[in-house]
Write an enzyme that holds these catalytic residues in place. Structure first.
Site, short mmCIF file in Angstrom:
data_model
loop_
_atom_site.label_atom_id
_atom_site.label_comp_id
_atom_site.label_asym_id
_atom_site.label_seq_id
_atom_site.Cartn_x
_atom_site.Cartn_y
_atom_site.Cartn_z
N GLY A 40 0.82 -1.20 0.00
CA GLY A 40 0.00 0.00 0.00
C GLY A 40 0.86 1.26 0.00
CB SER A 112 4.63 -3.04 -3.17
OG SER A 112 4.41 -1.77 -3.72
CD1 TRP A 113 3.23 -0.53 3.19
CD2 TRP A 113 4.75 1.09 3.02
NE1 TRP A 113 3.44 -0.03 4.45
CE2 TRP A 113 4.37 0.97 4.38
CE3 TRP A 113 5.70 2.05 2.67
CZ2 TRP A 113 4.91 1.79 5.38
CZ3 TRP A 113 6.25 2.86 3.67
CH2 TRP A 113 5.85 2.71 5.01
CG ASP A 268 7.91 -2.72 -10.62
OD1 ASP A 268 7.19 -1.73 -10.85
OD2 ASP A 268 8.01 -3.26 -9.51
CG HIS A 296 4.54 -2.91 -8.69
ND1 HIS A 296 5.72 -2.54 -8.08
CD2 HIS A 296 3.58 -2.79 -7.72
CE1 HIS A 296 5.50 -2.21 -6.83
NE2 HIS A 296 4.22 -2.36 -6.58
#
Length: 316
Positions: A40, A112-113, A268, A296
């Site tokens: 996120g 990711s986050w 990505d 991604h």
């Protein structure tokens, strides 16, 4: 993928500041502890992630970071105080959850986050981490945020113009101001204003992923889930995640002795491969797998590599 198993335990953990974090545990109660750190920021946990873990070998912990998923208060409510929702708060929440569950050490998995938060936690508490598995490496440096919300716009100029227009940003306004404008809109007391801003934000996120052929995962979020996600994202990215620029790579030496597997798609566009390469150079115990045709969101080969890593670490 392994068969998904239903949680056998769950609850809301009081982490202070008026926040309660939702957690759940599945798999083998006597198995190897593993924590899934969602992305996120503000996406909330997904039960699908349980399928990466052998339920007979792992004790799998999922949790929703402050303000999202089933944690309370939810960030979709503008009254929810985001000043107490920072990377440092989330790291402290993870450590409090570990203590609450009686876990001595655990494997960390995310992307990711989630990779940013994993690195922040592991560098603060390396003695509590057995292994790390990451997909789509990011460290949320301001330079990475500038690429995602400004630089990559050269590939999607029409969508980026709409994104800028949604924030009322004039030409020449940089990524910091652009993201900050969205953060301000997401704190507007008028829900209609927040809904328009959230829709514009998610449309841009989906534009960046559009070459991957996996639909519109951001726009598909609805109602409070979308509002909370965008409010948290814009809050974190407008402030560099309250991290010193480059600190996570600079301090990767603290991960010495912790085996790591990094999986990153060469295509990505949202999080270019350069960050993963910088990290693996600073962390000798990590191995980097580059998936040539993945972006991604990954794909079949990405999933295979993650599954293989987690199966391997289940035996250590």
């Amino acid at each position: 993928m392994h068969p998904e198993t239903a949680p056998y335990d769950q609850g809301l953990l009081d982490v202070g500041d008026g926040n309660r974090v939702h957690w759940e545990v599945s798999g083998n109660p006597e198995g190897k502890p593993a924590l899934v750190v969602h992305g996120g920021p503000g996406s909330g946990s997904s039960p699908r992630s349980r399928g990466l873990f052998d339920p007979e070998a792992y004790r799998v912990v999922l949790f929703d970071q402050r303000g999202c998923g089933r944690s309370v208060p939810h960030a979709s409510d503008p009254a929810a105080d985001l000043s107490v929702n920072t990377t440092a708060h989330l790291v402290a929440d993870m450590e409090r959850l570990r203590e609450h569950l009686g876990v001595e050490k655990w494997l960390l998995y995310g992307g990711s986050w989630g990779s940013t938060l994993i690195l922040a936690y592991a560098e603060a508490h390396p003695e509590r981490v057995t292994e790390i598995v990451i997909a789509a490496v990011t460290t949320t440096r301001r330079s990475e945020t500038a690429w995602l919300y400004e630089g990559v716009g050269r590939f999607f100029p029409e969508a980026h113009e709409r994104f800028r227009a949604g924030a009322g940003a004039a030409d020449g306004v940089g990524a910091d101001e652009l993201v900050g404008a969205y953060a301000a809109l997401m704190n507007d007391p008028d829900r209609a204003v927040r809904e328009r801003a959230a829709a514009d934000w998610c449309a841009w996120e989906d534009a960046v992923l559009s070459t991957e052929g996996m639909g519109t995962p951001y726009t598909d979020r609805v109602d409070d889930a979308r509002l909370g996600f965008v409010r948290i994202c814009s809050h974190y990215f407008a402030h560099g995640a309250r991290l010193e620029e480059g600190a996570l790579i600079r301090d990767a030496h603290r991960l010495a002795g912790i085996p790591g597997v990094l999986v990153h798609g060469r295509l990505d566009l949202g999080g270019p491969l350069t960050t993963a390469r910088e990290l693996v150079r600073a962390w000798p115990d990590a191995e980097l797998h580059v998936v040539e045709r993945a972006g991604h969101l990954g794909g079949e080969e990405t999933g295979r590599l993650l599954l293989a890593a987690l199966d391997r670490f289940a035996r250590t």
